[in-house]
Design a protein around this motif. Structure first.
Motif, PDB file in Angstrom:
ATOM      1  N   ALA A 171       0.870  -1.176   0.000  1.00 48.62           N
ATOM      2  CA  ALA A 171       0.000   0.000   0.000  1.00 48.62           C
ATOM      3  C   ALA A 171       0.907   1.226   0.000  1.00 48.62           C
ATOM      4  CB  ALA A 171      -0.904  -0.005   1.222  1.00 48.62           C
ATOM      5  N   LYS A 172       0.624   2.178  -0.896  1.00 50.46           N
ATOM      6  CA  LYS A 172       1.521   3.313  -1.099  1.00 50.46           C
ATOM      7  C   LYS A 172       0.810   4.638  -0.849  1.00 50.46           C
ATOM      8  CE  LYS A 172       4.002   2.999  -4.884  1.00 50.46           C
ATOM      9  NZ  LYS A 172       4.312   2.760  -6.319  1.00 50.46           N
ATOM     10  N   PHE A 173       1.543   5.581  -0.279  1.00 48.57           N
ATOM     11  CA  PHE A 173       1.046   6.946  -0.095  1.00 48.57           C
ATOM     12  C   PHE A 173       1.895   7.879  -0.954  1.00 48.57           C
ATOM     13  CE2 PHE A 173       1.181  11.121   1.909  1.00 48.57           C
ATOM     14  CZ  PHE A 173      -0.188  11.410   1.977  1.00 48.57           C
ATOM     15  N   HIS A 174       1.239   8.652  -1.814  1.00 46.21           N
ATOM     16  CA  HIS A 174       1.919   9.535  -2.761  1.00 46.21           C
ATOM     17  C   HIS A 174       1.784  10.988  -2.312  1.00 46.21           C
ATOM     18  CE1 HIS A 174       2.067   6.286  -5.895  1.00 46.21           C
ATOM     19  NE2 HIS A 174       1.055   5.858  -5.150  1.00 46.21           N
ATOM     20  N   LEU A 175       2.889  11.699  -2.378  1.00 46.65           N
ATOM     21  CA  LEU A 175       2.902  13.121  -2.041  1.00 46.65           C
ATOM     22  C   LEU A 175       2.653  13.936  -3.303  1.00 46.65           C
ATOM     23  CD1 LEU A 175       3.422  15.351   0.063  1.00 46.65           C
ATOM     24  CD2 LEU A 175       5.849  15.231  -0.545  1.00 46.65           C
ATOM     25  N   ASP A 176       1.599  14.737  -3.316  1.00 46.92           N
ATOM     26  CA  ASP A 176       1.280  15.580  -4.462  1.00 46.92           C
ATOM     27  C   ASP A 176       2.066  16.881  -4.355  1.00 46.92           C
ATOM     28  OD1 ASP A 176       0.260  16.888  -6.611  1.00 46.92           O
ATOM     29  OD2 ASP A 176      -1.846  16.771  -6.001  1.00 46.92           O
ATOM     30  N   THR A 177       3.096  17.012  -5.182  1.00 48.30           N
ATOM     31  CA  THR A 177       3.957  18.189  -5.135  1.00 48.30           C
ATOM     32  C   THR A 177       3.457  19.303  -6.052  1.00 48.30           C
ATOM     33  OG1 THR A 177       5.347  17.302  -6.909  1.00 48.30           O
ATOM     34  CG2 THR A 177       5.966  16.759  -4.630  1.00 48.30           C
ATOM     35  N   GLY A 178       2.382  19.013  -6.818  1.00 53.06           N
ATOM     36  CA  GLY A 178       1.881  20.009  -7.748  1.00 53.06           C
ATOM     37  C   GLY A 178       2.624  20.026  -9.064  1.00 53.06           C
ATOM     38  N   GLY A 179       3.614  19.151  -9.227  1.00 52.16           N
ATOM     39  CA  GLY A 179       4.381  19.080 -10.465  1.00 52.16           C
ATOM     40  C   GLY A 179       4.502  17.640 -10.936  1.00 52.16           C
ATOM     41  N   GLN A 221       8.981   0.416   1.403  1.00 51.55           N
ATOM     42  CA  GLN A 221       9.199   0.914   0.053  1.00 51.55           C
ATOM     43  C   GLN A 221       9.263   2.433   0.033  1.00 51.55           C
ATOM     44  OE1 GLN A 221       5.773   0.126  -2.427  1.00 51.55           O
ATOM     45  NE2 GLN A 221       6.943   0.199  -4.317  1.00 51.55           N
ATOM     46  N   GLY A 222      10.109   2.942  -0.841  1.00 47.33           N
ATOM     47  CA  GLY A 222      10.152   4.371  -1.093  1.00 47.33           C
ATOM     48  C   GLY A 222      10.610   4.620  -2.516  1.00 47.33           C
ATOM     49  N   GLY A 223      10.132   5.701  -3.130  1.00 52.27           N
ATOM     50  CA  GLY A 223      10.539   5.968  -4.499  1.00 52.27           C
ATOM     51  C   GLY A 223       9.921   7.238  -5.035  1.00 52.27           C
ATOM     52  N   VAL A 224      10.027   7.383  -6.358  1.00 52.66           N
ATOM     53  CA  VAL A 224       9.497   8.574  -7.002  1.00 52.66           C
ATOM     54  C   VAL A 224       9.039   8.217  -8.416  1.00 52.66           C
ATOM     55  CG1 VAL A 224      11.792   9.281  -7.813  1.00 52.66           C
ATOM     56  CG2 VAL A 224       9.973  10.983  -7.599  1.00 52.66           C
ATOM     57  N   ASP A 225       7.877   8.752  -8.803  1.00 60.28           N
ATOM     58  CA  ASP A 225       7.382   8.677 -10.172  1.00 60.28           C
ATOM     59  C   ASP A 225       7.534  10.056 -10.807  1.00 60.28           C
ATOM     60  OD1 ASP A 225       6.592   5.979 -10.100  1.00 60.28           O
ATOM     61  OD2 ASP A 225       4.675   6.506  -9.169  1.00 60.28           O
ATOM     62  N   ILE A 226       8.041  10.082 -12.034  1.00 56.82           N
ATOM     63  CA  ILE A 226       8.251  11.354 -12.735  1.00 56.82           C
ATOM     64  C   ILE A 226       7.491  11.294 -14.053  1.00 56.82           C
ATOM     65  CG2 ILE A 226       9.952  12.950 -13.689  1.00 56.82           C
ATOM     66  CD1 ILE A 226      12.030  11.576 -11.863  1.00 56.82           C
ATOM     67  N   ALA A 227       6.420  12.077 -14.167  1.00 60.67           N
ATOM     68  CA  ALA A 227       5.611  12.096 -15.382  1.00 60.67           C
ATOM     69  C   ALA A 227       6.358  12.828 -16.503  1.00 60.67           C
ATOM     70  CB  ALA A 227       4.277  12.780 -15.114  1.00 60.67           C
ATOM     71  N   LEU A 228       6.294  12.252 -17.707  1.00 64.90           N
ATOM     72  CA  LEU A 228       6.892  12.879 -18.880  1.00 64.90           C
ATOM     73  C   LEU A 228       5.767  13.492 -19.714  1.00 64.90           C
ATOM     74  CD1 LEU A 228       9.460  10.077 -19.829  1.00 64.90           C
ATOM     75  CD2 LEU A 228       9.852  12.140 -18.451  1.00 64.90           C
ATOM     76  N   ILE A 251       6.935  15.507 -10.515  1.00 64.46           N
ATOM     77  CA  ILE A 251       7.708  14.634  -9.626  1.00 64.46           C
ATOM     78  C   ILE A 251       6.871  14.295  -8.393  1.00 64.46           C
ATOM     79  CG2 ILE A 251       9.797  14.417  -8.251  1.00 64.46           C
ATOM     80  CD1 ILE A 251      11.147  16.372 -10.164  1.00 64.46           C
ATOM     81  N   LYS A 252       6.565  13.005  -8.218  1.00 63.26           N
ATOM     82  CA  LYS A 252       5.693  12.580  -7.116  1.00 63.26           C
ATOM     83  C   LYS A 252       6.383  11.480  -6.308  1.00 63.26           C
ATOM     84  CE  LYS A 252       1.220  13.830  -9.139  1.00 63.26           C
ATOM     85  NZ  LYS A 252       1.757  14.606 -10.265  1.00 63.26           N
ATOM     86  N   PRO A 253       6.953  11.822  -5.157  1.00 64.13           N
ATOM     87  CA  PRO A 253       7.549  10.810  -4.292  1.00 64.13           C
ATOM     88  C   PRO A 253       6.474  10.008  -3.558  1.00 64.13           C
ATOM     89  CG  PRO A 253       7.853  13.000  -3.367  1.00 64.13           C
ATOM     90  CD  PRO A 253       7.146  13.183  -4.665  1.00 64.13           C
ATOM     91  N   TYR A 254       6.853   8.825  -3.102  1.00 66.27           N
ATOM     92  CA  TYR A 254       5.908   7.970  -2.374  1.00 66.27           C
ATOM     93  C   TYR A 254       6.649   7.090  -1.369  1.00 66.27           C
ATOM     94  CZ  TYR A 254       7.498   4.493  -5.788  1.00 66.27           C
ATOM     95  OH  TYR A 254       8.280   3.663  -6.571  1.00 66.27           O
ATOM     96  N   VAL A 255       5.885   6.588  -0.411  1.00 64.60           N
ATOM     97  CA  VAL A 255       6.364   5.570   0.523  1.00 64.60           C
ATOM     98  C   VAL A 255       5.306   4.469   0.562  1.00 64.60           C
ATOM     99  CG1 VAL A 255       7.758   7.119   1.941  1.00 64.60           C
ATOM    100  CG2 VAL A 255       5.337   6.784   2.485  1.00 64.60           C
ATOM    101  N   GLY A 256       5.721   3.277   0.960  1.00 63.50           N
ATOM    102  CA  GLY A 256       4.779   2.166   1.008  1.00 63.50           C
ATOM    103  C   GLY A 256       5.248   1.065   1.930  1.00 63.50           C
ATOM    104  N   ALA A 257       4.343   0.136   2.213  1.00 62.34           N
ATOM    105  CA  ALA A 257       4.665  -1.019   3.050  1.00 62.34           C
ATOM    106  C   ALA A 257       3.632  -2.103   2.783  1.00 62.34           C
ATOM    107  CB  ALA A 257       4.668  -0.650   4.532  1.00 62.34           C
TER     108      ALA A 257
END
Length: 232
Positions: free
Chosen positions: A125-133, A176-183, A135-141
């Motif tokens: 299960a992941k929680f995503h931080l909405d940065t408004g841009g 888990q931790g990471g980042v999604d970057i939309a193109l 680049i969206k980092p997240y954490v999960g477990a």
């Protein structure tokens, strides 16, 4: 298992190539094709049991303790994710990773387990931080079940009379931790991900059907991934 892996790969390939699924950085579904480094520990947590004859043999070799190290590996990985909202999602991964277990410290350079295939079935299960841009980092477990196949005793184990080895399936935890970057707005993106697993399987070594050694291992791998994503 191979059929399931192939089906998942075809599904991901369709998502990346088919125009029928309209891509969007705010879509409910996301698939990822990743290159993944699996970096296990593999050290012996404890010796659960040892045959007196094997103990005497090891003592005669000057071995007073047993430790181990599993080798690193790089494998392709497919991930599938569903977003309940902008902030919350669930993700599962699919891959096989192959390892061998070598002796360390007192058994340096030896081969205890020559070949083992691991399927790390993971649901986070992941929680995503909405940065408004973009680049969206997240954490999960979430829970992880390591399914183990095709174990083979190594050269050193066979020299000690071992003719079969069995590693247990093991249930544990993944952080888990990471980042999604939309193109842009096409749904395509780049993903960077790191998971830390806490898994303790048991390895049982047999000689002529008799369990001569049983060890519990801190497998506890880091799983580091990078690749392309498509959200729709």
């Amino acid at each position: 298992m191979r059929k399931i892996t192939l089906l998942a790969a075809l599904t991901a390939a369709t998502a990346f190539s088919g125009p029928a699924l309209a891509g969007s950085p705010e879509g409910r579904f996301q698939v990822k094709v990743l290159a993944t480094g699996v970096l296990p520990d593999g050290g012996v947590d404890k010796i659960k049991s040892i045959d007196t004859g094997l103990a005497a043999t090891l003592s005669g070799m000057g071995v007073s303790d047993v430790d181990a190290k599993a080798n690193d590996n790089v494998v392709p990985t497919i991930a599938a994710e569903y977003f309940f909202s902008k902030a919350v999602s669930v993700e599962t991964i699919c891959c096989f990773t192959q390892h061998h277990v070598s002796g360390a410290a007192y058994l340096a350079g030896t081969r205890l387990v020559d070949h083992v295939l691991i399927l790390p079935a993971t649901l986070t299960a992941k929680f995503h931080l909405d940065t408004g841009g973009p680049i969206k980092p997240y954490v999960g477990a979430g829970p992880a079940l390591f399914l183990v196949f095709d174990e083979k005793p190594g050269v050193t184990a066979r020299a000690l009379g071992v003719d079969r080895v069995k590693m247990s399936n093991s249930l544990g935890l993944a952080l888990q931790g990471g980042v999604d970057i939309a193109l842009g707005q096409s749904g395509y993106g780049v993903s960077l991900d790191a998971k830390k697993y806490f898994i303790k399987p048991t390895a049982s070594f047999y000689a002529d059907g008799v369990n001569v050694l049983e060890t519990k291992h801190n497998l506890d791998p880091w799983v580091i991934s990078a690749g392309l994503s498509y959200r729709f």
